[in-house]
Design an enzyme around this catalytic site. Structure first.
Site, PDB file in Angstrom:
ATOM      1  N   ALA A  73       0.821  -1.224   0.000  1.00 33.19           N
ATOM      2  CA  ALA A  73       0.000   0.000   0.000  1.00 33.19           C
ATOM      3  C   ALA A  73       0.849   1.265   0.000  1.00 33.19           C
ATOM      4  CB  ALA A  73      -0.970  -0.012   1.187  1.00 33.19           C
ATOM      5  N   ILE A  74       1.975   1.176  -0.719  1.00 29.62           N
ATOM      6  CA  ILE A  74       2.900   2.306  -0.746  1.00 29.62           C
ATOM      7  C   ILE A  74       2.967   2.884  -2.155  1.00 29.62           C
ATOM      8  CG2 ILE A  74       5.359   2.959  -0.554  1.00 29.62           C
ATOM      9  CD1 ILE A  74       5.607   0.676   1.530  1.00 29.62           C
ATOM     10  N   LYS A 121      15.810  -7.572   1.103  1.00 31.33           N
ATOM     11  CA  LYS A 121      15.383  -6.184   1.269  1.00 31.33           C
ATOM     12  C   LYS A 121      14.981  -5.830   2.702  1.00 31.33           C
ATOM     13  CE  LYS A 121      13.136  -3.708  -1.994  1.00 31.33           C
ATOM     14  NZ  LYS A 121      12.059  -3.446  -2.975  1.00 31.33           N
ATOM     15  N   CYS A 151     -20.038  -7.567  13.937  1.00 29.30           N
ATOM     16  CA  CYS A 151     -20.784  -6.933  12.852  1.00 29.30           C
ATOM     17  C   CYS A 151     -21.013  -7.811  11.643  1.00 29.30           C
ATOM     18  CB  CYS A 151     -20.137  -5.611  12.448  1.00 29.30           C
ATOM     19  SG  CYS A 151     -18.530  -5.788  11.676  1.00 29.30           S
ATOM     20  N   HIS A 201       5.668   4.358  -3.990  1.00 27.18           N
ATOM     21  CA  HIS A 201       7.121   4.493  -3.855  1.00 27.18           C
ATOM     22  C   HIS A 201       7.624   5.741  -4.554  1.00 27.18           C
ATOM     23  CE1 HIS A 201       7.822   0.444  -2.205  1.00 27.18           C
ATOM     24  NE2 HIS A 201       6.806   0.080  -2.955  1.00 27.18           N
TER      25      HIS A 201
END
Lengths: 420, 485, 124
Positions: free
Chosen positions: B46-47, B249, B441, B49
C-alpha cells in the site's frame, strides 16, 4: 444537552444490575444506553443453564437470568435507549450518543458506569498460519447465529480453546446435528468448568486435546481442514505429532478481552493484566465519577459474580451522586504475589469500606491443596485452605476492614504451596 | 463488438479502463472473480514508492517516479485516501550508508525529487521510536501511503460513470483471433473486441498464451504481511525501509491510511498461483526482522495477517507492449512492485500504444470526479446530525470498532461497483477491519446484504465463489448428510 | 464391572471409580471421591444418568427466529436426541411468555418443555 445523574453504558447483566441498584439507592435520573436491539446482552444467546446458583439459589438459563433483571428494571421504570451507541466519553463526563431514532445526542452525567462487556479474541490476534477461508467463527458469533438467528455455521467442526463458550458450543453443535471432531487446547488444562467438560464433551465422546494447538488452516474459499499438533513445554508445536482434521468449520474460543476503547478515550487508566480499568473499592476508575463493572472490568467466569460486583458499583455510583466526598483514611494497594495473576479492586480507601470488602482474584495455574495467604505488609491476616484452584475459576475473598486497617499500605495475596 | 476488452480488474486494469474512458471508445472490463481488486491489489504494501529502487533505463524506473507525481490529483478527483508521509531507507552501519548513496544517485537519475541523506540524529528526531542503531537514512519526501483497493474500486466506479462496462465472474478461458477482432470466451459465452489489453496479474502468461506463443512466465512470489491495531498506528511517522543487503530487502513498516500499522513483506518464490496463506516461517521471519527497526515492537497488538502474490517475471521489468506486428493485443504483465506506484504512468503508456495503432479521439465530456462513501465518524457534530436527519441509517452504528454506520454499508452495496460479499463491504466501508475482525458486525453486514440484494442469508459469501458462510439447519436442509453424525 | 466418572457436584472434578459388586451388602464400591456428594453423584450417573436439555425452537412473527427452551426438570440422558427431534417438529408464533409450556410431558417423561424467555410479536 441532556442531563442525567447516572448514565450506564451497556444493558447487559452488569449494566442492568448496576442501574437497578443505583435506583434502589435513591437515584431517579438514570439512563441505560444499549447498542443492541434488546436488553440482556450476551446472556440472550447463552441458552444453556447453570446461571444463578449464587444469586437466586437455583439453576437458570442465560435468558431466564437476564429476564429476571429486565423485569425488575422495567418495574423500576428506568429510562433506556436501545440501538444506541456511545461514540465517546470525556473526563468531565460528557458523552456523545448516536441512534437512528434520536440522532446525535450530547449527554452530561454526574456519574457514568461502564458496563460494555467484552469481545472475543480473533484468529488474527492469535495469528494462526494458513489461508483465510470462510468457515472460521468466534464461538460467540456462532452461538448467536445458531441460538438466536437459526443458521448453522457448518456440519463438521473443530473447536480451538476449551473455555466455557468453546465447550458449550461443542454440545450445541452436536445437538444441532453437526459432528465435532475435537476440542483443541493449548494449555495442559481446560479453561472451562468441569461440569461443562463432562456434559458437553464426555457425553458425546468429543476428544479434548490438551497441550495441542492448530498450526495451519487449509481451504481456499471455504475451510477444508486444520492441522493440529501437540506442543512441548515451551508451547512449540512438535512436528512428529501433526495431524490433519478435515472440517468445514472452526470455532475459536481463545479468550475474551474487555472492551475498553471508550475508557481509553476518556483517559481511564487500565490494568495490563485484566485489560480493564484500575479501580478502587467502589469500582471507581482513575477518573472520578466514572465506574466500571462486569466483563469490561475483568472477565468473569460466572454471571453471578458480575451481578454482585455490579450491584456494589451501582450503590457506589449512587453514593457518589448524593454524598459529599469524604476525606481522610488511608489508601491500601492490593498486590498479586506468587501464584495470583490479578486482584480487583486495585486499591482500597479504608474510609470507604463499611465493615468488610470482597476482593476478586484469579490464580495463574492449577493448584491442589494449597493455602491462599492474605497479608498486609508482612503480617498474615488470613489463611484460606483451598483444595482446588484453577485459572478458569474466579475466587472471591472477604476481608474485614479491621484487618486491613491494622496493617500497612499494601494488601498482598499469594499462594503458599506445600500445605500448612 | 467492443473496441477494447480489458482482462483483469485489479489496479492496472481499472487504471487503464479509467484512462481510456476519456476517449470515444466502447470498453469492457472483464474480471474472473465476483469483485474488482481481488488479486495483488488487495494484498500489498500500500505504498506509493518514490522511485529510487528501479535500475535506470528500465520501464519500472521510467514509470515509477512519473506515476508517483500523478497521485495527488488522481486521489483528489476520486476521493481516495492518500498521504505523502515520505519514506526513510534506514542504514545501520557505515557499509550500509554506502548503499544509501547508491540509491540516492539512482533516484536522481530516475527523476525522484527532493531526496536527501540524513544523519543519525536527524533520523531519530523524525522517528523517535526507531532503533538507536540507525546510522543514517535516505529520505524521500515524495513517497506516500494509499488505500490500494479503494483506489481500484474508485477507478472502476469512475470508469463506469464514463461509459465503461464491467463484467464480473467472467473468467477468460480462451481467446481466438478473427480477421480484425478477437473473440474472448468464458465457457460457452463469448464477446468480441477489436483490441485486447491483458492485465491479468499472476495469470497474464496464461492469457498471453491463448493467442501468442509463450514468451514470458509469471513466477509469483508470496509476501506475508501483518496488520496491527490502531493503538500502534503512530509508531513511525514515515514509511520505514531497511537498507537492502545481500540477505534481501528486509521488512518494511508503515502506518496505513486508516491509522493501523503494517509490517511485511516476507518474500518467497512459490510454485503455485494459488495463495496458500501465511506460514509459521513467515511469522517468525517478520518477528525476527522487525526487531532490526524497533527492539520493543508490540507484537501482541496484531489484528490480522495476510499474504499477497506478486506477478514476477524473469526479466524483473514490466512488460508493456503490443505483441507481434500490429496485433492489437497488448500485454501489461509482470507488474510487481512498484506496479501500484507506476500504475497511472503505465495507463498513459498503454494509451500511447493504442493511439499508435488506432488514433484515439477524446470525449467532449469526461467526468473525472467520483464521490467517496461518506464516513460518518469523520464528520463534524452538525454534519452528523444533518446526515441522520436526511437518512436515519447513518444513526445506526453497525461496526463498533470502527464506528461504521448502516448508511455507509448500504452505500457500499448500492454503488455502480457495489459490494456483494462480506469482504466486498469490508473493502469499501471497512466494517470488520477493526480489532474484533467482524465478530460482532459480520452477522449484521450479512443481514444488510441480504436485504439490499434481495437474496437469502445462505447465498451471502465471504468473498469468492464457494466461500459460503452459513448453511441451513438440519431440519430444513435436504443435503444434510448423516455421515458421522 | 469398573467405570470412572468425573464428578461434577463441585468444581474439584474428582475422578470417581465405581465398581459393581455381584454380592455383599453394598452394590457399588466407590473410590476416588473426596466427599459424600461424589458417591451419590457417581451412583446416579451409573444407574440413571440424567440431564437438563436446553435448546431452541423455531418461532415466527418475532424479531429473532429461534426461541430458547428447556426441559423443566431432568430427563434420562438417553432421551436427549429423541427429545430434540420432538422439538424440531414444532413451530411457534410470537408472542410467548417465559415459562409457557411448549411440549407437555415430553416423551412421557413427566417433564415439560418450557420457554426460557419471553418474546414479543413484531409490531407492524
Amino acid at each position: 444537552m441532556y442531563n442525567y445523574d447516572i448514565v450506564v453504558v451497556g444493558g447487559g447483566p452488569a449494566g442492568l444490575a448496576a442501574a437497578i441498584e443505583a435506583r434502589k439507592n435513591g437515584v431517579r435520573n438514570i439512563l441505560v444506553v444499549e447498542r443492541d436491539r434488546e436488553l440482556g446482552g450476551i446472556l440472550n444467546q447463552c441458552i444453556h443453564n447453570g446461571f444463578g446458583l449464587h444469586i437466586f439459589k437455583e439453576e437458570l438459563t442465560g435468558p431466564e437470568y437476564a429476564e429476571r433483571f429486565i423485569d425488575e428494571f422495567h418495574r423500576l421504570e428506568i429510562e433506556y435507549k436501545l440501538d444506541t451507541m456511545v461514540l465517546n466519553i470525556t473526563e468531565d463526563k460528557t458523552m456523545k450518543l448516536v441512534s437512528s431514532e434520536y440522532g446525535l445526542m450530547h449527554v452530561k452525567a454526574k456519574a457514568i458506569i461502564l458496563a460494555m462487556g467484552c469481545r472475543e479474541r480473533t484468529r488474527g490476534a492469535i495469528n494462526i498460519p494458513g489461508t483465510r477461508p470462510a468457515g472460521i467463527f468466534s464461538a460467540g458469533t456462532a452461538q448467536r447465529f445458531v441460538n438466536m438467528e437459526g443458521y448453522m455455521p457448518g456440519k463438521k467442526v473443530v473447536i480451538l480453546g476449551s473455555g466455557d463458550i468453546g465447550l458449550i458450543m461443542a454440545r450445541t453443535m452436536v445437538w444441532e446435528g453437526a459432528k465435532v471432531s475435537a476440542v483443541v487446547e493449548l494449555m495442559p488444562y481446560s479453561g472451562g468448568l468441569t461440569r461443562n467438560i463432562v456434559q458437553c464433551l464426555e457425553d458425546f465422546d468429543i476428544p479434548l486435546l490438551l497441550n495441542h494447538t492448530i498450526i495451519n488452516i487449509k481451504g481456499d474459499e471455504r475451510l477444508e481442514g486444520v492441522t493440529v499438533a501437540e506442543v512441548d513445554s515451551s508451547k512449540k508445536a512438535i512436528k512428529s505429532t501433526e495431524k490433519f482434521f478435515e472440517c468445514d468449520t472452526l470455532l475459536l474460543s481463545v479468550g475474551l478481552i474487555p472492551e475498553n476503547e471508550l475508557s481509553i478515550n476518556a483517559g481511564i487508566e487500565l490494568d495490563r493484566k485484566t485489560g480493564g480499568a484500575v479501580v478502587n473499592e467502589s469500582m471507581e476508575t482513575s477518573v472520578a465519577g466514572i465506574f466500571a463493572c462486569g466483563n469490561v472490568l475483568h472477565v468473569h467466569d460466572l454471571v453471578d459474580w458480575v451481578t454482585e460486583e455490579s450491584r456494589k458499583t451501582g450503590k457506589s455510583a449512587a453514593k457518589y451522586v448524593y454524598e459529599q466526598p469524604s476525606e481522610g483514611g488511608r489508601t491500601i494497594e492490593t498486590i498479586a504475589e506468587e501464584g495470583i495473576s490479578y486482584i480487583v479492586p486495585h486499591e482500597i480507601r479504608t474510609k470507604k469500606v463499611e465493615d468488610k470488602i470482597d476482593i476478586y482474584l484469579r490464580v495463574d495455574n492449577i493448584y491442589e491443596d494449597v493455602i491462599l495467604l492474605i497479608k498486609t505488609d508482612s503480617k498474615i491476616i488470613k489463611r484460606i485452605k483451598k483444595k482446588h484452584l484453577a485459572p478458569g475459576e474466579m475466587e472471591s475473598v472477604s476481608i474485614s476492614i479491621e484487618d486491613i486497617i491494622s496493617g500497612g499500605a499494601k494488601l498482598t495475596v499469594e499462594i503458599e504451596k506445600g500445605g500448612q | 463488438m467492443f473496441d477494447i476488452a480489458i482482462i483483469g480488474a485489479g489496479i492496472i486494469g481499472t487504471m487503464i479502463s479509467r484512462e481510456l474512458s476519456k476517449y470515444k471508445l466502447d470498453i469492457i472490463l472483464l474480471e474472473k472473480d465476483n469483485d474488482v481488486a481481488n488479486g495483488a491489489t488487495k494484498a500489498n504494501s500500500a505504498i506509493i514508492h518514490a522511485g529510487y529502487d528501479a535500475l535506470p533505463n528500465t520501464i519500472k524506473a521510467k514509470t515509477n517516479a512519473e506515476g508517483n507525481a500523478m497521485f495527488d490529483q488522481l486521489c483528489v478527483d476520486l476521493s481516495v485516501p492518500f498521504s505523502r508521509i515520505g519514506s526513510l531507507v534506514v542504514a545501520k552501519c557505515e557499509e550500509e550508508k554506502k548503499v544509501l548513496t547508491e540509491l540516492y544517485e539512482r533516484g536522481k537519475k530516475n527523476g525522484v525529487p527532493n531526496l536527501k541523506i540524513l544523519e543519525k540524529e536527524e533520523v531519530l528526531q523524525m522517528e523517535p521510536s526507531l532503533t538507536n542503531k540507525v546510522a543514517g537514512a535516505l529520505f524521500a519526501p515524495s513517497a506516500g501511503i494509499i488505500g490500494p483497493w479503494e483506489l481500484a474500486i474508485a477507478l472502476a466506479e469512475n470508469a463506469i460513470e464514463n461509459g465503461v462496462e464491467l463484467k464480473l465472474n467472467y473468467e477468460v478461458k480462451n481467446i481466438t483471433k478473427e480477421k480484425d477482432y478477437y473473440k474472448i470466451y468464458c465457457d460457452e459465452d463469448y464477446l468480441e473486441a477489436k483490441y485486447v489489453i491483458n492485465c491479468a496479474g499472476i495469470y497474464a502468461d496464461k492469457i498471453n498464451n491463448m493467442i501468442n506463443s509463450p514468451y514470458f512466465e509469471i513466477m509469483p512470489d508470496t509476501g506475508e504481511y501483518q496488520l496491527y491495531d490502531k493503538s500502534v498506528g503512530k509508531l513511525f511517522n514515515s514509511i520505514i525501509f531497511q537498507c537492502p543487503t545481500d540477505k534481501g530487502k528486509g521488512v518494511l513498516a508503515l502506518s496505513t491510511v486508516h491509522g493501523n500499522f503494517m509490517i511485511g513483506p516476507t518474500s518467497e518464490r512459490v510454485k503455485s498461483k494459488e495463495n496458500k496463506g501465511t506460514t509459521r516461517r513467515g511469522k517468525d521471519f517478520l518477528k525476527e526482522n522487525i526487531r532490526d527497526l524497533c527492539e520493543e515492537f508490540p507484537y501482541s497488538k496484531i489484528i490480522t495477517a495476510f499474504t499477497g502474490l506478486r506477478a514476477k517475471v524473469i526479466s524483473e521489468d514490466f512488460i508493456i507492449e503490443e505483441t507481434g506486428n500490429s496485433s492489437g493485443f497488448i500485454n501489461v504483465a509482470g507488474i510487481d512492485s512498484p506496479g501500484l506506484s507506476a500504475s497511472p504512468a503505465i495507463a498513459k503508456m498503454v494509451v500511447n500504444i493504442l493511439n499508435n495503432i488506432a488514433s484515439l479521439e477524446k470525449k467532449e465530456k469526461f467526468n473525472e470526479k467520483r464521490k467517496a462513501i461518506t464516513q460518518f465518524i469523520t464528520l463534524s457534530d452538525d454534519e452528523k446530525s444533518e446526515l441522520i436527519k436526511k437518512d436515519k441509517r447513518y444513526g445506526k452504528i453497525i461496526c463498533r470498532c470502527e464506528n461504521i454506520t448502516e448508511g455507509e454499508i448500504v452505500d457500499s452495496i448500492k454503488r455502480s461497483v457495489g459490494a456483494t460479499t462480506v469482504d466486498g463491504v469490508k473493502r469499501r466501508a471497512r466494517p470488520g477491519s477493526g480489532r474484533c475482525q467482524g465478530g460482532f458486525c459480520s452477522p449484521r453486514v450479512m443481514e444488510i446484504l441480504t436485504r439490499e440484494l434481495n437474496v437469502g442469508m445462505y447465498e451471502i459469501l465471504k468473498s469468492n465463489k464457494g466461500s459460503y458462510n452459513l448453511i441451513k439447519r438440519k431440519v430444513e436442509n435436504e443435503n444434510w448428510s448423516g455421515e458421522n453424525v | 464391572m469398573r467405570q470412572t466418572i468425573t464428578c461434577i457436584a463441585c468444581p474439584l472434578g474428582c475422578r470417581v471409580e465405581v465398581e459393581e459388586k455381584s454380592q455383599g451388602e453394598k452394590k457399588y464400591l466407590i473410590s476416588g471421591h473426596k466427599c459424600i456428594r461424589g458417591e451419590k453423584y457417581a451412583i446416579e450417573e451409573i444407574t440413571n444418568p440424567t440431564r437438563v436439555l436446553t435448546y431452541t425452537v423455531k418461532i415466527r412473527n418475532a424479531n429473532l427466529s429461534r426461541l430458547p427452551i428447556k426441559t423443566d426438570g431432568v430427563i434420562a440422558k438417553g432421551l436427549l436426541f429423541s427429545c430434540i427431534e420432538e422439538i424440531d417438529k414444532i413451530e411457534l408464533q410470537a408472542p410467548i411468555r417465559i415459562g409457557d409450556v411448549i411440549i407437555e410431558n415430553v416423551l412421557n417423561t413427566g417433564v415439560d418443555i418450557v420457554a426460557s424467555r419471553s418474546m414479543n410479536a413484531i409490531k407492524i
